[in-house]
Design an enzyme around this catalytic site. Structure first.
Site, PDB file in Angstrom:
ATOM      1  N   GLY A 164      35.230  32.513  37.392  1.00  0.00           N
ATOM      2  CA  GLY A 164      35.617  33.766  38.061  1.00  0.00           C
ATOM      3  C   GLY A 164      34.625  34.059  39.163  1.00  0.00           C
ATOM      4  N   ASP A 214      43.646  29.489  35.846  1.00  0.00           N
ATOM      5  CA  ASP A 214      43.465  30.642  34.963  1.00  0.00           C
ATOM      6  C   ASP A 214      42.331  30.331  33.986  1.00  0.00           C
ATOM      7  OD1 ASP A 214      43.667  32.658  33.133  1.00  0.00           O
ATOM      8  OD2 ASP A 214      45.646  32.083  32.374  1.00  0.00           O
ATOM      9  N   PHE A 215      41.256  31.116  34.041  1.00  0.00           N
ATOM     10  CA  PHE A 215      40.104  30.788  33.185  1.00  0.00           C
ATOM     11  C   PHE A 215      40.379  30.979  31.692  1.00  0.00           C
ATOM     12  CE2 PHE A 215      38.002  34.874  35.119  1.00  0.00           C
ATOM     13  CZ  PHE A 215      38.750  35.719  34.325  1.00  0.00           C
ATOM     14  N   LYS A 229      29.657  36.238  36.104  1.00  0.00           N
ATOM     15  CA  LYS A 229      29.029  37.429  36.705  1.00  0.00           C
ATOM     16  C   LYS A 229      30.088  38.467  37.071  1.00  0.00           C
ATOM     17  CE  LYS A 229      26.666  39.383  40.579  1.00  0.00           C
ATOM     18  NZ  LYS A 229      27.871  39.912  41.249  1.00  0.00           N
ATOM     19  N   HIS A 233      33.266  42.669  32.408  1.00  0.00           N
ATOM     20  CA  HIS A 233      33.507  44.125  32.454  1.00  0.00           C
ATOM     21  C   HIS A 233      34.933  44.467  32.918  1.00  0.00           C
ATOM     22  CE1 HIS A 233      32.122  45.174  36.880  1.00  0.00           C
ATOM     23  NE2 HIS A 233      32.864  44.096  36.845  1.00  0.00           N
TER      24      HIS A 233
HETATM   25  C1  LIG Z   1      34.872  41.369  39.762  1.00  0.00           C
HETATM   26  S1  LIG Z   1      35.276  39.795  40.337  1.00  0.00           S
HETATM   27  C2  LIG Z   1      33.707  38.959  40.214  1.00  0.00           C
HETATM   28  C3  LIG Z   1      33.583  37.832  41.186  1.00  0.00           C
HETATM   29  C4  LIG Z   1      32.208  37.119  41.208  1.00  0.00           C
HETATM   30  N1  LIG Z   1      31.851  36.582  39.908  1.00  0.00           N
HETATM   31  C5  LIG Z   1      31.151  38.060  41.734  1.00  0.00           C
HETATM   32  O1  LIG Z   1      30.307  38.510  40.970  1.00  0.00           O
HETATM   33  O2  LIG Z   1      31.195  38.348  42.938  1.00  0.00           O
HETATM   34  C6  LIG Z   1      36.219  39.060  39.048  1.00  0.00           C
HETATM   35  C7  LIG Z   1      36.810  37.706  39.437  1.00  0.00           C
HETATM   36  O3  LIG Z   1      37.621  37.232  38.364  1.00  0.00           O
HETATM   37  C8  LIG Z   1      38.718  36.533  38.947  1.00  0.00           C
HETATM   38  N2  LIG Z   1      39.814  36.419  37.963  1.00  0.00           N
HETATM   39  C9  LIG Z   1      40.553  37.420  37.429  1.00  0.00           C
HETATM   40  N3  LIG Z   1      41.452  36.930  36.564  1.00  0.00           N
HETATM   41  C10 LIG Z   1      41.271  35.584  36.534  1.00  0.00           C
HETATM   42  C11 LIG Z   1      41.879  34.515  35.798  1.00  0.00           C
HETATM   43  N4  LIG Z   1      42.860  34.752  34.915  1.00  0.00           N
HETATM   44  N5  LIG Z   1      41.438  33.239  36.004  1.00  0.00           N
HETATM   45  C12 LIG Z   1      40.441  32.996  36.897  1.00  0.00           C
HETATM   46  N6  LIG Z   1      39.809  33.974  37.628  1.00  0.00           N
HETATM   47  C13 LIG Z   1      40.222  35.251  37.433  1.00  0.00           C
HETATM   48  C14 LIG Z   1      39.069  37.383  40.130  1.00  0.00           C
HETATM   49  O4  LIG Z   1      39.874  36.712  41.070  1.00  0.00           O
HETATM   50  C15 LIG Z   1      37.697  37.754  40.669  1.00  0.00           C
HETATM   51  O5  LIG Z   1      37.240  36.838  41.636  1.00  0.00           O
END
Ligand SMILES: C[S@@+](CC[C@H](N)C(=O)[O-])C[C@H]1O[C@@H](n2cnc3c(N)ncnc32)[C@H](O)[C@@H]1O
Length: 334
Positions: A164, A214-215, A229, A233
């Site tokens: 993510g 999708d993680f 990171k 939350h």
């Molecule tokens: C709040 S952001 C944090 C991004 C990065 N880690 C940072 O600290 O700048 C959360 C991230 O989770 C990703 N995300 C949400 N659902 C996801 C999923 N099912 N699979 C992969 N990534 C996902 C979003 O696209 C986003 O980039």
């Protein structure tokens, strides 16, 4: 306090009308500004007076208007630009926050009530908003990345996966400082398309792989360090557990997972901005900010043990976790 919405709307109007960008090249006569915007000069003059009072612009002695240093933060491309935040706030945050009471009543996200979909789906359907959200995160994350590098020693690792990781802003800073490291970035397909712009130089020399997916459905094994990171939350406990299990399944006996979050202190002493961020997570995602103990319990349920709690000077905490039963402790943190 009740009039706070006026300040938000004022800043958003300035961005929407392009005022910070139009003034970036230098001061302009208000009539010229009105002509370029295509607005009646009288209405624009009223807005400019309010922006002057708020410290965004300044009327000079020659009656031309110029940007203040505060106003420059709303211009395109300014270092740490807040323009993207203004756009996302108006389009998503404000409408969702107006349903805060409903979120409290149900204990879950209300974004879906307002928009009929999750924030990630909403951004997928609105590429400009998606770009603005990720630009804002990139800027914020680059600032945090330097602090994270000072707090944690990545030198013993060979491969690191940012789960993510957005556009890869954190991964880029870590890989640039540790030439022995290879990196993997995992995020949604519509997000990683723009990560190539951030990571292309490192990718060109074969030190980085970008995976759109999708993680929850699987994370590639083989890394020494996995990063999460500002991800947990966004999710409720059940989804956090699924994600931690997904990370745990990718981890080897010697891998470490770094959960990097703003950790709530025990009791009620957190500062106001962290309390509001906690409510933001509720409204938007049904997620929450958590105490270190809450993360410890989630990790343990997922078969992981938190071995270190390292404060980072930008307000984050690194919680280092290993698979339960693998508590060896090399000197990885400073
Ligand atoms: C709040 S952001 C944090 C991004 C990065 N880690 C940072 O600290 O700048 C959360 C991230 O989770 C990703 N995300 C949400 N659902 C996801 C999923 N099912 N699979 C992969 N990534 C996902 C979003 O696209 C986003 O980039």
């Amino acid at each position: 306090m009740l009039n706070g919405y006026r300040t938000t709307a004022l800043l958003y109007a300035a961005v929407e009308l392009g005022i910070p960008d139009l003034l970036t090249a230098g001061p302009l006569d208000p009539a010229e500004l009105a002509r370029q915007i295509g607005a009646p000069p009288e209405a624009l003059a009223r807005l400019l007076s309010a922006l002057d009072q708020s410290g965004i612009i300044r009327h000079g002695g020659d009656n031309r208007v110029s940007l203040t240093s505060l106003g420059r933060e709303l211009a395109t491309g300014a270092t740490g630009s807040l323009q993207s935040l203004a756009l996302v706030t108006a389009a998503e945050f404000l409408p969702a926050w107006m349903q805060l009471s409903s979120a409290v009543r149900t204990g879950g996200a209300v974004f879906g009530e307002v928009f009929g979909m999750t924030p990630w789906e909403h951004r997928q359907r609105n590429p400009n908003l998606n770009a603005a959200f990720n630009r804002w995160l990139d800027d914020e994350t680059v600032e945090h990345a330097r602090s994270i590098l000072r707090a944690y020693d990545f030198s013993g690792a060979h491969e690191i996966t940012d789960v993510g990781g957005g556009h890869g802003a954190l991964l880029k800073v870590i890989l640039e400082s540790h030439r022995q490291l290879r990196g993997v970035l995992i995020d949604l397909p519509e997000v990683v398309v723009d990560a190539r712009r951030v990571l292309h130089q490192i990718q060109a020399v074969g030190r980085c792989r970008i995976e759109g997916g999708d993680f929850f459905s699987g994370i590639s094994p083989g890394s020494d360090i996995y990063l999460l990171k500002s991800v947990l939350h966004n999710w409720n406990d059940a989804d956090c557990l699924r994600l931690l299990q997904s990370c745990g399944a990718a981890m080897s006996a010697t891998s470490r997972l770094l959960i990097i979050e703003r950790v709530l202190p025990d009791g009620r002493s957190a500062d106001a901005s962290l309390r509001l961020l906690d409510l933001h997570m509720l409204v938007m995602f049904g997620g929450s900010e958590r105490t270190a103990d809450a993360y410890r319990i989630l990790a343990r349920t997922a078969g992981l043990e938190i071995t270190q709690k390292i404060p980072v000077d930008c307000g984050f905490t690194i919680l280092e976790a290993v698979q339960t039963g693998n508590k060896r402790r090399p000197e990885h943190s400073r």
